[in-house]
Design a protein around this motif. Structure first.
Motif, mmCIF file in Angstrom:
data_model
loop_
_atom_site.group_PDB
_atom_site.id
_atom_site.type_symbol
_atom_site.label_atom_id
_atom_site.label_comp_id
_atom_site.label_asym_id
_atom_site.label_seq_id
_atom_site.Cartn_x
_atom_site.Cartn_y
_atom_site.Cartn_z
ATOM 1 N N GLY A 69 0.874 -1.175 0.000
ATOM 2 C CA GLY A 69 0.000 0.000 0.000
ATOM 3 C C GLY A 69 0.908 1.221 0.000
ATOM 4 O O GLY A 69 2.058 1.131 0.437
ATOM 5 N N HIS A 70 0.410 2.344 -0.493
ATOM 6 C CA HIS A 70 1.295 3.509 -0.572
ATOM 7 C C HIS A 70 1.370 4.262 0.743
ATOM 8 O O HIS A 70 0.395 4.323 1.492
ATOM 9 C CB HIS A 70 0.878 4.440 -1.711
ATOM 10 C CG HIS A 70 -0.395 5.209 -1.485
ATOM 11 N ND1 HIS A 70 -0.422 6.465 -0.921
ATOM 12 C CD2 HIS A 70 -1.689 4.905 -1.763
ATOM 13 C CE1 HIS A 70 -1.670 6.903 -0.872
ATOM 14 N NE2 HIS A 70 -2.467 5.980 -1.368
ATOM 15 N N TYR A 71 2.550 4.842 1.034
ATOM 16 C CA TYR A 71 2.721 5.575 2.297
ATOM 17 C C TYR A 71 2.792 7.085 2.096
ATOM 18 O O TYR A 71 2.814 7.844 3.060
ATOM 19 C CB TYR A 71 3.949 5.076 3.065
ATOM 20 C CG TYR A 71 5.299 5.473 2.510
ATOM 21 C CD1 TYR A 71 5.887 6.687 2.858
ATOM 22 C CD2 TYR A 71 6.004 4.630 1.662
ATOM 23 C CE1 TYR A 71 7.124 7.051 2.355
ATOM 24 C CE2 TYR A 71 7.244 4.983 1.156
ATOM 25 C CZ TYR A 71 7.804 6.202 1.504
ATOM 26 O OH TYR A 71 9.031 6.554 0.999
ATOM 27 N N ASP A 92 -6.898 7.569 6.424
ATOM 28 C CA ASP A 92 -7.465 6.505 5.593
ATOM 29 C C ASP A 92 -6.603 6.288 4.347
ATOM 30 O O ASP A 92 -6.343 5.154 3.951
ATOM 31 C CB ASP A 92 -8.908 6.885 5.208
ATOM 32 C CG ASP A 92 -9.597 5.791 4.408
ATOM 33 O OD1 ASP A 92 -9.535 4.616 4.840
ATOM 34 O OD2 ASP A 92 -10.187 6.094 3.359
ATOM 35 N N ASP A 93 -6.180 7.397 3.753
ATOM 36 C CA ASP A 93 -5.435 7.372 2.483
ATOM 37 C C ASP A 93 -4.000 7.815 2.699
ATOM 38 O O ASP A 93 -3.691 8.978 2.574
ATOM 39 C CB ASP A 93 -6.152 8.281 1.475
ATOM 40 C CG ASP A 93 -5.556 8.212 0.088
ATOM 41 O OD1 ASP A 93 -4.741 7.324 -0.163
ATOM 42 O OD2 ASP A 93 -5.921 9.062 -0.750
ATOM 43 N N ASN A 94 -3.044 6.986 3.082
ATOM 44 C CA ASN A 94 -3.271 5.569 3.152
ATOM 45 C C ASN A 94 -2.525 4.965 4.327
ATOM 46 O O ASN A 94 -1.868 3.926 4.208
ATOM 47 C CB ASN A 94 -2.859 4.931 1.825
ATOM 48 C CG ASN A 94 -3.161 3.466 1.728
ATOM 49 O OD1 ASN A 94 -4.080 2.972 2.376
ATOM 50 N ND2 ASN A 94 -2.356 2.744 0.990
ATOM 51 N N ALA A 95 -2.611 5.653 5.520
ATOM 52 C CA ALA A 95 -2.046 5.030 6.715
ATOM 53 C C ALA A 95 -2.734 3.683 6.942
ATOM 54 O O ALA A 95 -2.096 2.702 7.317
ATOM 55 C CB ALA A 95 -2.234 5.937 7.921
ATOM 56 N N ALA A 147 5.239 7.789 -3.600
ATOM 57 C CA ALA A 147 4.810 8.575 -4.770
ATOM 58 C C ALA A 147 3.630 7.990 -5.541
ATOM 59 O O ALA A 147 3.535 8.171 -6.745
ATOM 60 C CB ALA A 147 5.989 8.803 -5.713
ATOM 61 N N GLU A 148 2.725 7.352 -4.806
ATOM 62 C CA GLU A 148 1.503 6.880 -5.472
ATOM 63 C C GLU A 148 0.687 8.058 -5.977
ATOM 64 O O GLU A 148 0.189 8.074 -7.092
ATOM 65 C CB GLU A 148 0.666 6.044 -4.486
ATOM 66 C CG GLU A 148 -0.530 5.347 -5.129
ATOM 67 C CD GLU A 148 -1.854 6.079 -4.927
ATOM 68 O OE1 GLU A 148 -2.887 5.513 -5.282
ATOM 69 O OE2 GLU A 148 -1.874 7.218 -4.408
ATOM 70 N N GLU A 149 0.601 9.088 -5.119
ATOM 71 C CA GLU A 149 -0.218 10.251 -5.460
ATOM 72 C C GLU A 149 0.380 11.047 -6.625
ATOM 73 O O GLU A 149 -0.264 11.920 -7.190
ATOM 74 C CB GLU A 149 -0.385 11.173 -4.240
ATOM 75 C CG GLU A 149 -0.877 10.466 -2.961
ATOM 76 C CD GLU A 149 -2.376 10.201 -2.959
ATOM 77 O OE1 GLU A 149 -3.013 10.315 -4.028
ATOM 78 O OE2 GLU A 149 -2.904 9.873 -1.880
ATOM 79 N N LYS A 150 1.621 10.785 -6.959
ATOM 80 C CA LYS A 150 2.269 11.483 -8.076
ATOM 81 C C LYS A 150 2.218 10.647 -9.347
ATOM 82 O O LYS A 150 2.883 10.963 -10.334
ATOM 83 C CB LYS A 150 3.724 11.797 -7.729
ATOM 84 C CG LYS A 150 3.878 12.907 -6.708
ATOM 85 C CD LYS A 150 3.618 14.247 -7.360
ATOM 86 C CE LYS A 150 3.851 15.388 -6.373
ATOM 87 N NZ LYS A 150 3.385 16.665 -6.940
ATOM 88 N N TYR A 207 -3.703 -2.649 -0.689
ATOM 89 C CA TYR A 207 -4.585 -1.988 0.272
ATOM 90 C C TYR A 207 -4.500 -0.484 0.045
ATOM 91 O O TYR A 207 -3.412 0.094 0.122
ATOM 92 C CB TYR A 207 -4.122 -2.267 1.708
ATOM 93 C CG TYR A 207 -4.547 -3.596 2.291
ATOM 94 C CD1 TYR A 207 -5.764 -4.180 1.976
ATOM 95 C CD2 TYR A 207 -3.724 -4.234 3.222
ATOM 96 C CE1 TYR A 207 -6.148 -5.379 2.558
ATOM 97 C CE2 TYR A 207 -4.099 -5.434 3.807
ATOM 98 C CZ TYR A 207 -5.313 -5.999 3.466
ATOM 99 O OH TYR A 207 -5.696 -7.181 4.042
ATOM 100 N N ASP A 208 -5.620 0.133 -0.235
ATOM 101 C CA ASP A 208 -5.645 1.594 -0.326
ATOM 102 C C ASP A 208 -6.989 2.066 0.217
ATOM 103 O O ASP A 208 -8.025 1.748 -0.343
ATOM 104 C CB ASP A 208 -5.454 2.037 -1.787
ATOM 105 C CG ASP A 208 -5.106 3.525 -1.901
ATOM 106 O OD1 ASP A 208 -5.030 4.206 -0.859
ATOM 107 O OD2 ASP A 208 -4.913 3.992 -3.037
ATOM 108 N N MET A 209 -6.960 2.789 1.328
ATOM 109 C CA MET A 209 -8.174 3.312 1.967
ATOM 110 C C MET A 209 -9.080 2.186 2.458
ATOM 111 O O MET A 209 -10.134 1.936 1.895
ATOM 112 C CB MET A 209 -8.931 4.227 0.991
ATOM 113 C CG MET A 209 -8.083 5.376 0.500
ATOM 114 S SD MET A 209 -8.809 6.317 -0.863
ATOM 115 C CE MET A 209 -10.285 6.978 -0.110
ATOM 116 N N ILE A 210 -8.656 1.520 3.519
ATOM 117 C CA ILE A 210 -9.424 0.364 3.999
ATOM 118 C C ILE A 210 -10.119 0.627 5.342
ATOM 119 O O ILE A 210 -10.457 -0.314 6.048
ATOM 120 C CB ILE A 210 -8.528 -0.903 4.107
ATOM 121 C CG1 ILE A 210 -7.329 -0.673 5.034
ATOM 122 C CG2 ILE A 210 -8.066 -1.360 2.734
ATOM 123 C CD1 ILE A 210 -6.625 -1.971 5.442
HETATM 124 ZN ZN LIG Z 1 -4.501 6.318 -1.813
#
Ligand SMILES: [Zn+2]
Length: 400
Positions: free
Chosen positions: A206-208, A223-226, A257-260, A284-287
Motif C-alpha cells: 500500500g502507498h505511504y 485513511d489514504d493511506n495510513a 509517490a503513489e499520489e504522483k 490496500y488503499d483506503m481500507i
Molecule cells: Zn490512496
C-alpha cells in the motif's frame, strides 16, 4: 469524450498539432438541475482533479499541441459532493507566478495537486500538451471578431448534450514555456519473508505517501493511506508470529509517490526483487472508512483479475468461516486499472486483488483524520488479506 454517453467534443474537429481552447469542468457542472449534469454526474461524486486528468489524457492522445483553458462559469467544485460548488474555486489564470504582473487570479492554485508532473527517469520527457489557464479578459480579446461565444456554447451544451466544437480561424496564439526538470530521490520501503521457494514471490503493499502540506494544512491521510500501510505491515507481523516458513516468498511494501502517478509501485513492478517471478499482488488503499450508504459499516470492495475467480472464492470463504460479516462488493476486470498501485502490477500481467473500504467525503482533504476510522472493518479486511495470502503462499496455488 465520454464513451458511455456517446458525448465527444472532438467529433468533427481535427485537433492534431493545434492549440485547443477548452472550458473548465464538464457540461452542466455549474448547474445541478441541468440535463447534462444529471447525465454526467448523477451521484455528484465526480472529482475535479480526476476529470482534468482524463481530459488531459484525451487531448494528449489526439495529438493536441497545447491547451488553453478558461473558466467561464466562475464556478468550480472541490471534489465529491453536489453541495460543494464553490464560486471562484478555480484560479482564473495559472500559467504565471502568483503575485506577478501577469497573474489576474485572486488566489494561488487552491489545491496541492498543482506541483510538477513526475515520472520515472528514463521515460519520455514530453508527451503531455502544454496547458495554460487564462482569465476571461484574455478570453475576450481572443474571441474578439471570431464569432465564437464560449458562454453561449456552455449554456447550449448543458441543455442539449450535443457538442458543437468548431475551428477558430484567423487567430494566432503564442505560448512560451520552459521545463525545469530535476531528479528527486524517493524510496519504497520493502520487507521480505523468504519462503522455501525463493523464485516465486507474492507481494502485499500500500502507498505511504500523501498530499503533503499547504497553507498551514497538513494532509495526514489516516485513511489514504495510513490504513493500507498498517494493513500490509500487520500481515507481515502475523506471518512472522506463526514461526512457519512459508512455501513461497513474501514481499511486503510501502510504496512511495503513489499520489504522483503510482511511481514507487511502477518501479517495483517493472524491476521486481531479484528478478523474481511475481505470482500475485494484494493492494490496500483506503481500507478504514464507510461510504455514506454504509450505515452498518460493513461494506467494502475487492477488485481482482478476472482470470482468477479463486480470489473471490477464497475471500468469500474466509469471510464466512471466520464470521467476519463483511458485505464485499466484487469487481472483476481483465486487467484492473484505476488510481491505485494495483494497476502498476496489473499492467505487468501480475494477478491482483485490491481491497478498498469506502469513499469518504474527506477524500484528499486535510481532515482525513484517524478519529473517523472504522477500526472494526479495517481489522476484518486485514484478516481476510492475511488468510488469502496464507492460502496462496502455502498451497499448490501458482505452482507449475
Ligand atoms: Zn490512496
Amino acid at each position: 469524450m465520454n464513451e458511455d454517453l456517446g458525448y465527444d467534443d472532438f467529433k468533427n474537429v481535427d485537433v492534431k498539432d493545434k492549440i485547443i481552447l477548452r472550458l473548465s469542468g464538464y457540461p452542466g457542472h455549474d448547474d445541478t438541475t441541468s440535463v447534462a449534469y444529471q447525465k454526467i454526474n448523477p451521484d455528484g461524486n465526480l472529482s475535479s482533479w480526476r476529470l482534468r486528468l482524463s481530459k488531459n489524457e484525451d487531448a494528449s492522445e489526439r495529438g493536441v499541441a497545447a491547451i488553453i483553458e478558461v473558466n467561464v462559469s466562475g464556478i468550480g467544485w472541490a471534489g465529491l459532493s453536489t453541495g460543494s460548488l464553490i464560486a471562484g474555486y478555480w484560479a482564473d489564470n495559472i500559467p504565471f507566478r502568483y503575485n506577478s504582473r501577469m497573474y489576474e487570479g485572486t488566489d494561488p492554485t487552491p489545491t496541492p495537486y498543482g506541483g510538477g508532473r513526475m515520472r520515472l527517469p528514463g521515460n519520455e520527457i514530453s508527451g503531455n500538451p502544454t496547458s495554460v489557464t487564462i482569465s476571461n479578459r484574455v478570453l475576450n480579446s481572443l474571441r474578439d471578431g471570431s464569432g465564437i461565444d464560449p458562454k453561449k456554447f456552455a449554456a447550449t451544451v448543458k441543455k442539449t448534450m450535443k457538442p458543437a466544437s468548431a475551428e477558430v480561424s484567423g487567430k494566432k496564439v503564442r505560448i512560451k514555456t520552459s521545463v525545469d526538470s530535476r531528479i528527486v530521490k524517493v524510496r519504497n520501503v520493502v520487507g521480505i519473508i523468504p519462503g522455501k521457494d525463493t523464485n516465486n514471490i507474492i507481494v502485499v503493499g500500500g502507498h505511504y505517501d500523501h498530499m503533503g502540506i499547504k497553507d498551514g494544512y497538513i494532509w495526514n491521510g489516516a485513511d489514504d493511506n495510513a490504513s493500507g500501510t498498517v494493513g500490509a505491515m500487520t500481515i507481515a507481523k502475523a506471518f512472522m508470529a506463526t514461526g512457519v516458513k512459508p512455501e513461497k516468498t513474501l514481499v511486503f511494501a510501502a510504496w512511495t509517490a503513489e499520489e504522483k502517478g503510482l511511481i514507487g509501485s511502477k518501479y517495483f513492478a517493472q524491476h521486481p526483487y531479484n528478478d523474481c517471478n511475481m505470482l500475485a499482488y494484494l493492494n490496500y488503499d483506503m481500507i478504514s472508512r464507510d461510504d455514506s450508504n454504509d450505515s452498518l459499516g460493513v461494506i467494502c470492495s475487492m477488485n481482482y483479475t478476472k482470470a482468477h475467480p479463486e480470489f473471490e472464492e477464497m475471500t468469500n470463504k474466509h469471510n464466512e468461516e471466520y464470521e467476519l460479516g463483511l458485505d464485499i462488493q466484487y469487481r472483476a476486470q481483465e486487467r484492473p486499472s484505476g488510481g491505485s498501485d494495483h494497476s502498476s502490477f496489473a499492467r505487468e500481467d501480475v494477478p491482483i486483488m485490491y481491497f478498498e473500504a469506502g469513499f469518504p467525503v474527506e477524500y484528499h482533504q486535510p481532515d482525513d483524520h484517524v478519529d473517523k476510522v472504522n477500526w472494526d472493518k479495517m481489522v476484518k479486511i486485514i484478516k481476510i488479506g492475511y488468510l488469502n495470502i496464507w492460502e496462496l503462499a502455502n498451497s499448490e496455488w501458482g505452482k507449475e
